[in-house]
Write a protein that holds these residues in place. Structure first.
Motif, PDB file in Angstrom:
ATOM      1  N   ILE A  55       3.488 -10.089  15.869  1.00  0.00           N
ATOM      2  CA  ILE A  55       3.544 -11.208  14.925  1.00  0.00           C
ATOM      3  C   ILE A  55       2.780 -10.904  13.634  1.00  0.00           C
ATOM      4  O   ILE A  55       3.200 -11.289  12.542  1.00  0.00           O
ATOM      5  CB  ILE A  55       3.045 -12.521  15.588  1.00  0.00           C
ATOM      6  N   THR A  56       1.656 -10.181  13.736  1.00  0.00           N
ATOM      7  CA  THR A  56       0.927  -9.833  12.518  1.00  0.00           C
ATOM      8  C   THR A  56       1.638  -8.738  11.735  1.00  0.00           C
ATOM      9  O   THR A  56       1.611  -8.742  10.491  1.00  0.00           O
ATOM     10  CB  THR A  56      -0.521  -9.389  12.846  1.00  0.00           C
ATOM     11  N   ASP A  57       2.276  -7.808  12.434  1.00  0.00           N
ATOM     12  CA  ASP A  57       3.086  -6.798  11.746  1.00  0.00           C
ATOM     13  C   ASP A  57       4.195  -7.470  10.945  1.00  0.00           C
ATOM     14  O   ASP A  57       4.511  -7.044   9.825  1.00  0.00           O
ATOM     15  CB  ASP A  57       3.700  -5.821  12.758  1.00  0.00           C
ATOM     16  N   PHE A  58       4.792  -8.519  11.516  1.00  0.00           N
ATOM     17  CA  PHE A  58       5.849  -9.221  10.785  1.00  0.00           C
ATOM     18  C   PHE A  58       5.291  -9.857   9.518  1.00  0.00           C
ATOM     19  O   PHE A  58       5.922  -9.808   8.454  1.00  0.00           O
ATOM     20  CB  PHE A  58       6.503 -10.302  11.664  1.00  0.00           C
ATOM     21  N   ALA A  59       4.104 -10.439   9.615  1.00  0.00           N
ATOM     22  CA  ALA A  59       3.506 -11.110   8.459  1.00  0.00           C
ATOM     23  C   ALA A  59       3.221 -10.126   7.326  1.00  0.00           C
ATOM     24  O   ALA A  59       3.597 -10.361   6.172  1.00  0.00           O
ATOM     25  CB  ALA A  59       2.227 -11.831   8.874  1.00  0.00           C
ATOM     26  N   VAL A  60       2.540  -9.021   7.643  1.00  0.00           N
ATOM     27  CA  VAL A  60       2.203  -8.058   6.582  1.00  0.00           C
ATOM     28  C   VAL A  60       3.469  -7.366   6.069  1.00  0.00           C
ATOM     29  O   VAL A  60       3.552  -7.018   4.882  1.00  0.00           O
ATOM     30  CB  VAL A  60       1.162  -7.021   7.055  1.00  0.00           C
ATOM     31  N   PHE A  66       8.312  -8.289   0.237  1.00  0.00           N
ATOM     32  CA  PHE A  66       8.574  -9.289  -0.798  1.00  0.00           C
ATOM     33  C   PHE A  66       8.117  -8.800  -2.167  1.00  0.00           C
ATOM     34  O   PHE A  66       8.834  -8.933  -3.161  1.00  0.00           O
ATOM     35  CB  PHE A  66       7.864 -10.598  -0.438  1.00  0.00           C
ATOM     36  N   PHE A  67       6.920  -8.216  -2.224  1.00  0.00           N
ATOM     37  CA  PHE A  67       6.346  -7.836  -3.505  1.00  0.00           C
ATOM     38  C   PHE A  67       6.666  -6.397  -3.930  1.00  0.00           C
ATOM     39  O   PHE A  67       6.698  -6.107  -5.124  1.00  0.00           O
ATOM     40  CB  PHE A  67       4.826  -8.020  -3.470  1.00  0.00           C
ATOM     41  N   ILE A  68       6.915  -5.501  -2.958  1.00  0.00           N
ATOM     42  CA  ILE A  68       7.108  -4.090  -3.311  1.00  0.00           C
ATOM     43  C   ILE A  68       8.399  -3.505  -2.736  1.00  0.00           C
ATOM     44  O   ILE A  68       9.233  -2.972  -3.461  1.00  0.00           O
ATOM     45  CB  ILE A  68       5.906  -3.235  -2.832  1.00  0.00           C
ATOM     46  N   GLY A  69       8.566  -3.588  -1.415  1.00  0.00           N
ATOM     47  CA  GLY A  69       9.659  -2.899  -0.751  1.00  0.00           C
ATOM     48  C   GLY A  69      11.044  -3.288  -1.230  1.00  0.00           C
ATOM     49  O   GLY A  69      11.898  -2.422  -1.493  1.00  0.00           O
ATOM     50  N   TYR A  70      11.297  -4.576  -1.367  1.00  0.00           N
ATOM     51  CA  TYR A  70      12.620  -5.052  -1.798  1.00  0.00           C
ATOM     52  C   TYR A  70      12.912  -4.607  -3.219  1.00  0.00           C
ATOM     53  O   TYR A  70      14.053  -4.308  -3.564  1.00  0.00           O
ATOM     54  CB  TYR A  70      12.657  -6.575  -1.685  1.00  0.00           C
ATOM     55  N   ALA A 126      -1.083   0.644   7.980  1.00  0.00           N
ATOM     56  CA  ALA A 126       0.017   1.618   7.978  1.00  0.00           C
ATOM     57  C   ALA A 126       1.370   0.911   7.966  1.00  0.00           C
ATOM     58  O   ALA A 126       2.296   1.336   7.263  1.00  0.00           O
ATOM     59  CB  ALA A 126      -0.095   2.530   9.198  1.00  0.00           C
ATOM     60  N   SER A 127       1.497  -0.170   8.718  1.00  0.00           N
ATOM     61  CA  SER A 127       2.747  -0.933   8.746  1.00  0.00           C
ATOM     62  C   SER A 127       3.094  -1.451   7.358  1.00  0.00           C
ATOM     63  O   SER A 127       4.251  -1.384   6.920  1.00  0.00           O
ATOM     64  CB  SER A 127       2.624  -2.108   9.725  1.00  0.00           C
ATOM     65  N   ALA A 128       2.097  -1.983   6.662  1.00  0.00           N
ATOM     66  CA  ALA A 128       2.333  -2.500   5.319  1.00  0.00           C
ATOM     67  C   ALA A 128       2.805  -1.398   4.378  1.00  0.00           C
ATOM     68  O   ALA A 128       3.745  -1.592   3.590  1.00  0.00           O
ATOM     69  CB  ALA A 128       1.051  -3.145   4.783  1.00  0.00           C
ATOM     70  N   LEU A 129       2.187  -0.230   4.453  1.00  0.00           N
ATOM     71  CA  LEU A 129       2.560   0.883   3.577  1.00  0.00           C
ATOM     72  C   LEU A 129       3.959   1.405   3.892  1.00  0.00           C
ATOM     73  O   LEU A 129       4.730   1.742   2.988  1.00  0.00           O
ATOM     74  CB  LEU A 129       1.538   2.012   3.715  1.00  0.00           C
ATOM     75  N   ILE A 130       4.288   1.468   5.178  1.00  0.00           N
ATOM     76  CA  ILE A 130       5.613   1.944   5.582  1.00  0.00           C
ATOM     77  C   ILE A 130       6.700   1.005   5.086  1.00  0.00           C
ATOM     78  O   ILE A 130       7.725   1.437   4.532  1.00  0.00           O
ATOM     79  CB  ILE A 130       5.682   2.092   7.121  1.00  0.00           C
ATOM     80  N   VAL A 131       6.486  -0.295   5.245  1.00  0.00           N
ATOM     81  CA  VAL A 131       7.497  -1.271   4.832  1.00  0.00           C
ATOM     82  C   VAL A 131       7.543  -1.423   3.313  1.00  0.00           C
ATOM     83  O   VAL A 131       8.583  -1.757   2.747  1.00  0.00           O
ATOM     84  CB  VAL A 131       7.233  -2.635   5.509  1.00  0.00           C
ATOM     85  N   ALA A 132       6.433  -1.124   2.652  1.00  0.00           N
ATOM     86  CA  ALA A 132       6.402  -1.220   1.191  1.00  0.00           C
ATOM     87  C   ALA A 132       7.042  -0.021   0.510  1.00  0.00           C
ATOM     88  O   ALA A 132       7.657  -0.164  -0.553  1.00  0.00           O
ATOM     89  CB  ALA A 132       4.962  -1.378   0.707  1.00  0.00           C
ATOM     90  N   VAL A 133       6.927   1.164   1.133  1.00  0.00           N
ATOM     91  CA  VAL A 133       7.346   2.384   0.434  1.00  0.00           C
ATOM     92  C   VAL A 133       8.333   3.251   1.216  1.00  0.00           C
ATOM     93  O   VAL A 133       9.439   3.538   0.733  1.00  0.00           O
ATOM     94  CB  VAL A 133       6.105   3.234   0.067  1.00  0.00           C
ATOM     95  N   VAL A 134       7.955   3.682   2.418  1.00  0.00           N
ATOM     96  CA  VAL A 134       8.754   4.674   3.137  1.00  0.00           C
ATOM     97  C   VAL A 134      10.123   4.131   3.529  1.00  0.00           C
ATOM     98  O   VAL A 134      11.162   4.728   3.205  1.00  0.00           O
ATOM     99  CB  VAL A 134       8.005   5.171   4.400  1.00  0.00           C
ATOM    100  N   TYR A 135      10.136   3.005   4.226  1.00  0.00           N
ATOM    101  CA  TYR A 135      11.411   2.431   4.663  1.00  0.00           C
ATOM    102  C   TYR A 135      12.323   2.057   3.492  1.00  0.00           C
ATOM    103  O   TYR A 135      13.502   2.447   3.470  1.00  0.00           O
ATOM    104  CB  TYR A 135      11.165   1.230   5.572  1.00  0.00           C
TER     105      TYR A 135
END
Length: 402
Positions: A55-60, A66-70, A126-135
């Protein structure tokens, strides 16, 4: 007539928004499936941690996307007025909701592999960075044509890389990212006794099974709603998903020798593999894709239990990483007209695209996890691991016996 046309256009737009919203909700519900699949597999002393991580991974992930990855994936931001954002029944907002549930699936997949010995906040970062940039980097290449790589692939092979619902973009990406984390973490303490490898049995088969059922149901939103519009609905996608799912179950039943852990992961293996070509394959071809995926998961997970190099708790690398890669390649086989598919796909393009996704995951994962490992560390202390992540991190167990 202009009024009628306007009314029809408005109805179509609102229908598309509602259609995609239902898909987003179904895929969002899948995260409960990820949670209970992990809860049922890990030992009792790590169940709370499994629930909290998902649930916290989903939040971050939502904030990062929203702010970077999309923005990276689709060159779209949300820094405009609410009036502008709500245009067309808010379809663009709902599209983000739908796609962020895909993005957040990456950390949910990784969570199962690194379970029982990973620090909480370092992996959350790490989850935030992966979803913001790598994925989103690879997502944008495949689904938005970023950097012109799809066009170059079409020039080279005659077709672009085809991944309708994310066998490679989501699942293989998550599985190979998890492999990097798993390798850096090493074996859980207690896996080796008297110089022999010991396997830890699942703590709760009913929870494991519940996780599978929730995932299977939500997966039809994951695949069918990937059309992203009412006019794109295809019963072929639904039936292909169904046939691959049951193929995975049958293969896991036979090759897993009635083991409930294998049987409840079998359908997930089939569904992972069918995502890429679910819109172009024949149902019979999808059945074979699922059968092979189910066999692949059982054999490779069994092999992992005999090696001291990889301690993948839920088997997310074979399930998502390898079955996802198989799905990307399978679309270039069973999607061909010669095998009953709709065509418009190239085996060479599928192979190149799949390998590219794996490389992005491995390189991106190593940079992020290795950096965080040096700065914050990735692994709990031996004492914390022995005590369990529930008490060590969250100060509470999953069951109160008082």
């Amino acid at each position: 007539m202009p009024e009628i046309n306007s009314a029809v256009a408005s109805l179509l737009q609102s229908s598309n928004t509602y259609f995609l919203l239902m898909g987003a909700i179904m895929v969002f519900a899948m995260h409960a499936g990820f949670a209970f699949l992990e809860v049922g597999t890990v030992r009792h002393k790590n169940q709370v941690n499994a629930l909290v991580k998902i649930i916290t991974d989903f939040a971050v992930s939502c904030i990062a996307y929203f702010f970077i990855g999309y923005w990276i994936a689709y060159d779209v931001t949300f820094f405009s007025s609410a009036a502008e954002l709500s245009a067309n029944n808010g379809y663009d907002l709902v599209k983000f909701f739908f796609l962020v549930t895909f993005a957040a699936a990456i950390p949910a997949i990784i969570s199962g592999g690194i379970a029982e010995r990973a620090k909480f906040y370092p992996f959350l970062i790490a989850s935030a960075l992966i979803v913001a940039v790598v994925y989103p980097f690879f997502e944008g290449i495949v689904w938005n044509g970023n950097y012109g790589l799809q066009d170059k692939l079409k020039e080279l092979t005659g077709q672009p890389f085809h991944d309708f619902a994310g066998s490679v973009v989501v699942h293989a990406m998550g599985g190979w990212l998890a492999l990097v984390g798993v390798l850096l973490l090493g074996l859980r303490h207690g896996r080796i006794k008297d110089k022999r490898l010991v396997a830890f049995a699942p703590s709760n088969i009913p929870f494991l099974a519940l996780g599978t059922w929730v995932l299977c149901i939500g997966w039809f939103g994951f695949n069918v709603m990937s059309a992203q519009a009412v006019e794109g609905i295809s019963g072929l996608v639904a039936i292909n998903s169904l046939m691959a799912m049951v193929g995975g179950i049958i293969a896991a039943l036979i090759f897993g020798k009635n083991d409930p852990g294998f049987i409840h992961n079998g359908p997930l293996a089939g569904l992972v593999a069918v995502c890429a070509g679910s819109d172009i394959m024949h149902p019979t071809g999808s059945l074979f894709v699922g059968l092979i995926a189910g066999w692949l998961f059982v054999k490779l997970f069994t092999l992992l239990q005999r090696t001291q190099k990889i301690d993948d708790v839920l088997g997310v690398w074979p399930l998502h990483g390898l079955c996802g890669a198989w799905g990307g390649i399978a679309a270039g086989i069973f999607g061909l007209e010669a095998l009953g598919g709709l065509g418009g796909v190239s085996f060479t393009a599928q192979l190149i695209g799949t390998v590219a996704g794996i490389l992005v995951a491995l390189v991106g994962g190593f940079i992020i996890y290795a950096s965080i490992s040096k700065i914050l560390g990735l692994r709990l202390s031996q004492e914390q691991e022995f005590q369990g992540a529930d008490l060590s991190i969250h100060n509470i167990g999953s069951i109160n016996h008082d």
